[in-house]
Structure formats: C-alpha cells, structure tokens
Scaffold this active site. Structure first.
Site, mmCIF file in Angstrom:
data_model
loop_
_atom_site.group_PDB
_atom_site.id
_atom_site.type_symbol
_atom_site.label_atom_id
_atom_site.label_comp_id
_atom_site.label_asym_id
_atom_site.label_seq_id
_atom_site.Cartn_x
_atom_site.Cartn_y
_atom_site.Cartn_z
ATOM 1 N N ALA A 1 0.831 -1.200 0.000
ATOM 2 C CA ALA A 1 0.000 0.000 0.000
ATOM 3 C C ALA A 1 0.872 1.260 0.000
ATOM 4 O O ALA A 1 0.696 2.154 -0.835
ATOM 5 C CB ALA A 1 -0.940 -0.018 1.204
ATOM 6 N N GLU B 1 9.165 4.249 7.701
ATOM 7 C CA GLU B 1 9.013 2.830 8.062
ATOM 8 C C GLU B 1 9.728 2.606 9.378
ATOM 9 O O GLU B 1 10.893 2.963 9.513
ATOM 10 C CB GLU B 1 9.597 1.958 6.944
ATOM 11 C CG GLU B 1 9.780 0.490 7.294
ATOM 12 C CD GLU B 1 8.483 -0.188 7.721
ATOM 13 O OE1 GLU B 1 7.507 -0.155 6.947
ATOM 14 O OE2 GLU B 1 8.452 -0.746 8.840
ATOM 15 N N ASN C 1 4.407 -6.881 5.973
ATOM 16 C CA ASN C 1 3.812 -8.156 5.575
ATOM 17 C C ASN C 1 3.972 -8.401 4.081
ATOM 18 O O ASN C 1 4.081 -9.545 3.638
ATOM 19 C CB ASN C 1 2.305 -8.161 5.874
ATOM 20 C CG ASN C 1 2.011 -8.575 7.300
ATOM 21 O OD1 ASN C 1 2.903 -9.021 8.020
ATOM 22 N ND2 ASN C 1 0.771 -8.431 7.708
ATOM 23 N N ARG D 1 -11.233 -22.398 6.404
ATOM 24 C CA ARG D 1 -10.287 -21.989 7.436
ATOM 25 C C ARG D 1 -10.891 -21.989 8.830
ATOM 26 O O ARG D 1 -10.298 -22.505 9.779
ATOM 27 C CB ARG D 1 -9.774 -20.572 7.129
ATOM 28 C CG ARG D 1 -8.779 -20.536 5.992
ATOM 29 C CD ARG D 1 -8.308 -19.123 5.686
ATOM 30 N NE ARG D 1 -7.266 -19.169 4.655
ATOM 31 C CZ ARG D 1 -6.690 -18.102 4.116
ATOM 32 N NH1 ARG D 1 -7.042 -16.886 4.499
ATOM 33 N NH2 ARG D 1 -5.753 -18.230 3.200
HETATM 34 C C1 LIG Z 1 2.871 -14.531 5.355
HETATM 35 C C2 LIG Z 1 1.784 -13.847 4.590
HETATM 36 C C3 LIG Z 1 1.452 -14.275 3.309
HETATM 37 C C4 LIG Z 1 0.457 -13.623 2.577
HETATM 38 N N1 LIG Z 1 0.200 -14.012 1.289
HETATM 39 C C5 LIG Z 1 -0.648 -13.264 0.541
HETATM 40 C C6 LIG Z 1 -0.771 -13.502 -0.863
HETATM 41 O O1 LIG Z 1 -0.112 -14.382 -1.418
HETATM 42 N N2 LIG Z 1 -1.625 -12.691 -1.584
HETATM 43 C C7 LIG Z 1 -2.342 -11.674 -0.993
HETATM 44 O O2 LIG Z 1 -3.078 -10.970 -1.689
HETATM 45 N N3 LIG Z 1 -2.226 -11.436 0.343
HETATM 46 C C8 LIG Z 1 -1.387 -12.181 1.111
HETATM 47 N N4 LIG Z 1 -1.224 -11.871 2.431
HETATM 48 C C9 LIG Z 1 -1.853 -10.646 2.972
HETATM 49 C C10 LIG Z 1 -1.081 -9.407 2.499
HETATM 50 O O3 LIG Z 1 0.272 -9.702 2.321
HETATM 51 C C11 LIG Z 1 -1.179 -8.242 3.481
HETATM 52 O O4 LIG Z 1 -2.505 -8.040 3.817
HETATM 53 C C12 LIG Z 1 -0.588 -6.985 2.811
HETATM 54 O O5 LIG Z 1 0.786 -7.208 2.582
HETATM 55 C C13 LIG Z 1 -0.792 -5.739 3.632
HETATM 56 O O6 LIG Z 1 -0.086 -4.678 2.990
HETATM 57 P P1 LIG Z 1 -0.016 -3.255 3.648
HETATM 58 O O7 LIG Z 1 0.807 -2.404 2.743
HETATM 59 O O8 LIG Z 1 -1.375 -2.797 4.006
HETATM 60 O O9 LIG Z 1 0.744 -3.504 5.038
HETATM 61 P P2 LIG Z 1 2.230 -4.085 5.303
HETATM 62 O O10 LIG Z 1 2.802 -4.724 4.103
HETATM 63 O O11 LIG Z 1 2.178 -4.894 6.547
HETATM 64 O O12 LIG Z 1 3.076 -2.749 5.559
HETATM 65 C C14 LIG Z 1 2.820 -1.930 6.677
HETATM 66 C C15 LIG Z 1 4.134 -1.297 7.111
HETATM 67 O O13 LIG Z 1 3.887 -0.242 8.040
HETATM 68 C C16 LIG Z 1 4.886 -0.270 9.025
HETATM 69 N N5 LIG Z 1 4.421 0.398 10.247
HETATM 70 C C17 LIG Z 1 3.499 -0.052 11.137
HETATM 71 N N6 LIG Z 1 3.393 0.807 12.164
HETATM 72 C C18 LIG Z 1 4.266 1.813 11.937
HETATM 73 C C19 LIG Z 1 4.641 2.992 12.662
HETATM 74 N N7 LIG Z 1 4.133 3.261 13.877
HETATM 75 N N8 LIG Z 1 5.566 3.817 12.121
HETATM 76 C C20 LIG Z 1 6.134 3.533 10.931
HETATM 77 N N9 LIG Z 1 5.838 2.419 10.207
HETATM 78 C C21 LIG Z 1 4.920 1.582 10.709
HETATM 79 C C22 LIG Z 1 5.122 -1.754 9.232
HETATM 80 O O14 LIG Z 1 6.370 -1.999 9.851
HETATM 81 C C23 LIG Z 1 5.043 -2.297 7.810
HETATM 82 O O15 LIG Z 1 6.289 -2.335 7.175
HETATM 83 C C24 LIG Z 1 -0.242 -12.540 3.182
HETATM 84 C C25 LIG Z 1 0.080 -12.126 4.466
HETATM 85 C C26 LIG Z 1 1.086 -12.754 5.186
HETATM 86 C C27 LIG Z 1 1.423 -12.266 6.559
#
Ligand SMILES: Cc1cc2nc3c(=O)[nH]c(=O)nc-3n(C[C@H](O)[C@H](O)[C@H](O)COP(=O)(O)OP(=O)(O)OC[C@H]3O[C@@H](n4cnc5c(N)ncnc54)[C@H](O)[C@@H]3O)c2cc1C
Lengths: 507, 122
Positions: free
Chosen positions: A51, A71, A79, A331
């Site tokens: 995101a 970050e 994730n 699940r």
């Molecule tokens: C092991 C695993 C496998 C998965 N496989 C799939 C898949 O194959 N396909 C699919 O569609 N989905 C999959 N999912 C779900 C998907 O990966 C996640 O829902 C998605 O990556 C979320 O993306 P995001 O950018 O919202 O958050 P994230 O990728 O989690 O990024 C959020 C970031 O914000 C940072 N952050 C948090 N708090 C703070 C703060 N206070 N200050 C600064 N930084 C902060 C975190 O450290 C992190 O790096 C999987 C999830 C997991 C855990």
C-alpha cells in the site's frame, strides 16, 4: 509490543493532539505555531508495504511534490515483503492465453460477496476490481516478474485468476516498487516510528516521529516533528501481532495462536487515528490460517506442505490417534476443530498431518519442509506413534479405517470430499499443526476515495488518507486469498488521484 | 575511513571463515569485531553519529563497505542459492545493515524470524 497503554502515554504527551481529540472542530492555529518542525514535505506515507510503496510511487508520478515514506522497521516491506506473492487479476494476459474469456472484475466481486457474508463493502470491492489491470501494469512497468504461464484458481474464487510472482513471494513486488521509487525521487527512511499525529482541528498537518527507533524499544532514538503540506497517507498494515488488542476485540483468539505476520504489525498508528476520531469498523473480524506449524516461525512452509496434506493425507489427534475433522473444510471450521485438541492443563496437543512420501519425494514443498525440520520422514505408523506419543494401536486402527474410506470414495465420519485422497501405506511425511492469526479485515473506515472518516462528524479528516490492511469494512467477514495484494496496489493508485483532486478543490 | 586498509582486512577475515569478524572485548566491557579494531582507536563517534550516546546508522557501514548489493557473498558457501543475504528476495536494497548485523553483540538475522538460517555469526 505496542499496547494500549503505550499509545495513551504517547498521545497524552502531545497536548495539541489531545485537545483536538476532545474538542472536535477546534482550530488551534495559535498552538500549532509553537511546533518546532524539524522538516517539511508535501506527502508523508506511513509504512512501506504494497500500500505504502504504491501510494508513494503514484503520488510522486502525479506530481504532488516531495514524498517521504516512513518505516519503523529495519527493512522495507512489512507483511507485503514476506507475503506469498499471489495476485488476483481478472482478465490478466495468462488467463486469456489459457482461453478463460468469461472472467471480469464483476465475477471477482461476486466471489468476494460470498466470502464477505453480507458484511463487505461492494462499491469498494468493485472499485478495486476495476483497477486490477492498472495494478498489474504497475507491476510490469516497474519490472516485477511473474511465473510464466501460471494462472490458477485458488480457494473461494470461481475462476482461475491468481497469478504468482517469480519466486513466490511479495518481495518480488516490494523490492521493485521500492527501487522504482528511489529512482523517481521518493525518499524512504527506515527506523522512523510514527508516535503521534499533529492535528489542526479536523485536519492533520504533520506527524511526530521517533527517528533511529529500534524495534521494539520505544526508548530508542529521538523525537522529531515532520510537517505534511498536502497529505498523510496511512499504510501501516494490520495489527495481528498486537496480542492485547486482538484479544480485546476477539476473545476467541487463543493466546496459544502464533501469527504469520511480520513483527511490526502492531497497529499503534490505527489506534492513534482512532484517538483523533477516526471511525474503526469490523475490528473483531480477524482471519486465522488453520495451516500453521508450531515447528517454524511466521508463515513458513507449512501452508504449502499442507496443500498436499489436506488433499492426499489425513490429520490425526495425538490424544487418541483418531481423525477429528474434514481436512478440506474452510479456514474457520478447521481452526476451531484443531484448537479443541488440548492436554489436560489446556496446553495445545498439536495434531499431526501425514501423507505418503514416495509420490512427493522430489516436490519442493516436501524437500524444504524436511530440510528445515518442520516435517519428518517416518517409515511406519509405529515410528509415528513413538515420535509423537500417540497410542499406536488406535493410530493403526484409524489409518486402516481411513484407507477403506478412501477406497470407497466416501468419508462417513466427517463427510470429506475423497476425490483426491490416497491410501496411506508409508513411508510418510508427517508435520504438526496449530492455527496462526493471519489477516485483519477490520481497521479504519474510509470513503471510496481513501479519505479517513471521523466517526463524530462522519466527515473526512482533512488531508488524512488510509489504504491497505489498515482500513476496515472492505472485505467483510473473510478476505479471499490473493485479493489483499490487489487491493493495496490498486488503492495506491486511487489515493494518488484523490489527493490530486482534493488539492485542486482546495485552490 | 581508509578503504584500502579495510578491503585488506575484509578479505583476511573472510578467508578465515568468519563472515562478520570475531566478537572480542574492545574497550572496557564493550565488545566489538576484530576487523573494526582500528575504528575503536578513534572512539565511538565515527559510527555513532558523532556521539557515543546516539545510535549507529547504516551510513557508517556503507561508507566503508559500500551498499548492500555491492558487498560480495561467497555464493559457493550458501546452503541454497536463494539464501544470499545481500540479495534477499524479500528485501534486496531495502534492508538496513542493522537488520542482520550487530557490532557489539551477536544478532539473529532478520530471515530467522521465519526461516531456518545458516549464518552463524552476524
Ligand atoms: C505470510 C503472509 C502471506 C500472505 N500471502 C498473501 C498472498 O499471497 N496474496 C495476498 O493478496 N495477500 C497475502 N497476504 C496478505 C497481504 O500480504 C497483506 O494483507 C498486505 O501485505 C498488507 O499490505 P499493507 O501495505 O497494508 O501492510 P504491510 O505490508 O504490513 O506494511 C505496513 C508497514 O507499516 C509499518 N508500520 C506499522 N506501524 C508503523 C509505525 N508506527 N511507524 C512507521 N511504520 C509503521 C510496518 O512496519 C510495515 O512495514 C499474506 C500475508 C502474510 C502475513
């Protein structure tokens, strides 16, 4: 671990913020003048997963000026970097080449409505599905490679529409988006922990950041203030690693459940936004994966290994040597059945899954699992009984009985679909299982354009946007696999367009 | 920092088989890496942003060693080809040195959060 107490302490420290939280609509221009900004940028992005990376690159490309990604961890990607690399794209080129011409964004939405069980936000799902090809293009354009000719039907989807990255990890996408951002002038900083927001009434004007923070110690580093001239985009992900919070919103999530998420998925930014009035939705809707292994950390290999185990093998309780569930149920059903396996003191009695070794000896899923000692090759049922302390006679009896069910193609015990089941003769691959917490369907309420909604006024908080797993109410009761990656990438595009439009409106 | 000197030291250490340098007593109770011994003679500030009280940042590492993708890892010694920590499939350039390396203590590499790893001294 970022508990509620920590966040309260933090917001109490930022007096300006607390006033804004208690007096909605109050403008504190005078007080704001007292803030000693250490620097100022146009757009601040919180978090560096799919995101955040998509939002940063797209706002930069929209010409929004300086873009800064903060970050808290020592690596980029959250994730998203450890994710399985599955991406649902209706009408992707591989799908079309396979001759599947009857898929569409609307077909994907239909599947998501079923799994959302009435709690999903259809309009949001439709918007995301309609941007799927844009999300795919974003990947291709930044150099992401997908497995050639690979497009399959994954759980809950009615069509083969999931493609997968070359190495089967989201890291194939995050590294490319990051590198493209670096080239195009996005500024990324690791070890920058968002501690608090700086509000001017119902408008965010900056953030308080702990710079050089070292996870998880909040005493490390030092506080600075960064002004955001145009926008703050929350992309901080879910909160599955926050044990106190997840137990508070869903008491059924047992403390013995480990988590598949990156360690930073602790949700403090979500809580801070709530403290300033952001409306939380569906916080108690948290998905568990019933395919976890207690013999490895995080997501590991178990999920892949068990795609053989559930179909071709059987799961057995170590307590009595008996099968105890339909191994192919969804699940939630499986998680609940697995968690009933307890020793008398309440501790987990990890059930086992076994399948025949010979047919899969060369399969990567097996070689890796054996290599990393999260599964074992055992020659006989006696060996299994001895290793896992299972009553041997019961185990043998259960497997004999199971084999007759396989031959009959019918499972009178649990009504499992037996079309893929194999007669179990050994040698066996054996692993242990226990569910793991996996994904937060809940989070901050946003409008379709990714603006964060203040629950007190039901209007958007000015300049504050949220996308990705931090948002709530989009998927409803259960998210379908391979759709989070799509959502995050697509909403990164949408939010950049919103910010551009909002700025025009402001002029 | 003297790059040439450092390169010489590095190759020495690698040929001894210890990737990041043995951890030994440096100053008082502070431990450090043998290949960094000469830095300790300057005090703490060269790594710690000018003051021993401040955290070390990556820039101190990069100044001498170069960035993560340019630091060679002996690929013949990797247990599996994907396990090249300086060209990680999950992070590649997007990893801080500090995610895996500790100067004053042994540290588990970030991959150990999910995987079995093969690196003994970080
Ligand atoms: C092991 C695993 C496998 C998965 N496989 C799939 C898949 O194959 N396909 C699919 O569609 N989905 C999959 N999912 C779900 C998907 O990966 C996640 O829902 C998605 O990556 C979320 O993306 P995001 O950018 O919202 O958050 P994230 O990728 O989690 O990024 C959020 C970031 O914000 C940072 N952050 C948090 N708090 C703070 C703060 N206070 N200050 C600064 N930084 C902060 C975190 O450290 C992190 O790096 C999987 C999830 C997991 C855990």
């Amino acid at each position: 671990m970022q508990g509620r107490r920590n966040f309260l302490k933090l917001s109490a420290g930022a007096a300006i913020g607390s006033i804004a939280a208690t007096l909605p609509g109050t403008v504190q221009a005078k007080t704001c003048g007292e803030i000693n900004w250490n620097e100022s940028v146009d757009v601040i992005v919180v978090g560096s997963g799919f995101a955040g990376l998509s939002a940063a690159l797209n706002t930069k490309r929209q010409g929004m000026g300086s873009v800064l990604v903060l970050e808290k961890m020592q690596v980029i990607g959250g994730n998203s970097a450890i994710n399985g690399g599955w991406l649902a794209i209706p009408k992707n080129p591989t799908q079309l080449a396979q001759g599947i011409n009857d898929d569409s964004p609307e077909e994907l939405v239909k599947d998501q409505i079923i799994s959302g069980r009435g709690m999903q936000n259809e309009a949001a799902l439709r918007q995301i599905a309609n941007r799927a090809l844009d999300a795919y293009e974003l990947c291709i354009d930044t150099g992401v490679k997908f497995k050639e000719g690979f497009n399959i039907q994954v759980g809950g989807h009615n069509k083969a529409r999931a493609i997968r990255t070359q190495h089967g990890t989201g890291g194939d996408i995050t590294t490319k988006l990051y590198e493209a951002g670096v080239k195009e002038g996005v500024d990324y900083r690791l070890q920058h922990y968002i501690e608090d927001f700086i509000m001017d009434g119902q408008k965010i004007i900056g953030v308080k950041v702990r710079k050089n923070y070292r996870f998880p110690d909040l005493k490390t580093g030092s506080s600075i203030f960064i002004k955001a001239n145009k926008a703050v985009i929350l992309a901080n992900g879910g909160f599955a690693r926050n044990m106190a919070l997840r137990a508070a919103v869903d008491p059924s999530l047992d403390p013995t459940l480990d988590c598949t998420n990156a360690l930073g998925a602790t949700g403090e930014v979500t809580l801070t936004a709530m403290a300033y009035g952001a409306l939380p939705v569906h916080m108690n809707l948290i998905q568990t994966g019933h395919w976890g292994s207690p013999d490895e950390g995080g997501f590991g290999w178990s999920n892949a290994l068990l795609s053989i185990g559930w179909h071709q093998g059987a799961s057995i309780s170590v307590l009595n040597g008996k099968r105890f569930m339909d191994e192919r149920a969804d699940r939630k059903t499986c998680s609940e059945a697995i968690m009933k396996n307890r020793n008398s003191d309440g501790s987990p009695a990890y059930p086992i899954v076994l399948f025949n070794y010979n047919n899969y000896a060369e399969d990567h899923r097996v070689t890796r699992a054996l290599r990393d000692k999260m599964a074992w090759k055992l020659d006989s049922l006696d060996d299994i009984a001895a290793k896992f302390d299972i009553p041997a006679d019961e185990l043998k009896h259960s497997i004999t009985e199971y084999n007759t069910h396989v031959k009959a193609g019918k499972d009178p015990l649990f009504n499992r679909k037996m079309d893929t089941a194999e007669v179990l003769t050994g040698p066996f691959v054996v692993s242990r299982i226990w569910p793991k917490v996996h994904y937060c369907m809940g989070g901050l309420k946003t409008d379709l354009a990714a603006r964060v909604i203040d629950g007190r006024s039901m209007e958007s908080i000015k300049n504050l946007y949220a996308i990705g797993e931090v948002t709530g109410g989009i998927h409803g009761e259960a998210r379908l696999s391979s759709t989070s990656c799509l959502e995050c990438l697509a909403m990164g595009i949408v939010v950049s367009e919103t910010i551009k439009a909002d700025l025009k409106g402001a002029v | 920092m003297n790059k040439l000197l450092l390169t010489a030291l590095l190759s020495f250490v690698v040929s001894q088989g210890a990737m990041a340098g043995e951890l030994v007593k440096m100053k008082g109770s502070t431990k450090g890496r043998v290949n960094h011994e000469f830095i300790y003679q300057d005090g703490c500030q060269s790594c710690h942003q000018g003051s021993g009280r401040k955290n070390a940042t990556d820039s101190a590492c990069v100044e001498c060693h170069g960035d993560i993708n340019s630091i060679d890892v002996d690929e013949t010694k990797l247990a599996i080809p994907e396990a090249n920590p300086h060209k990680s499939l999950h992070y590649n350039q997007g990893a801080s040195c500090l995610a895996c390396h500790g100067e004053h203590e042994k540290k588990a590499p970030v991959c150990a959060e999910c995987h079995r790893t093969w690196f003994e001294e970080m």
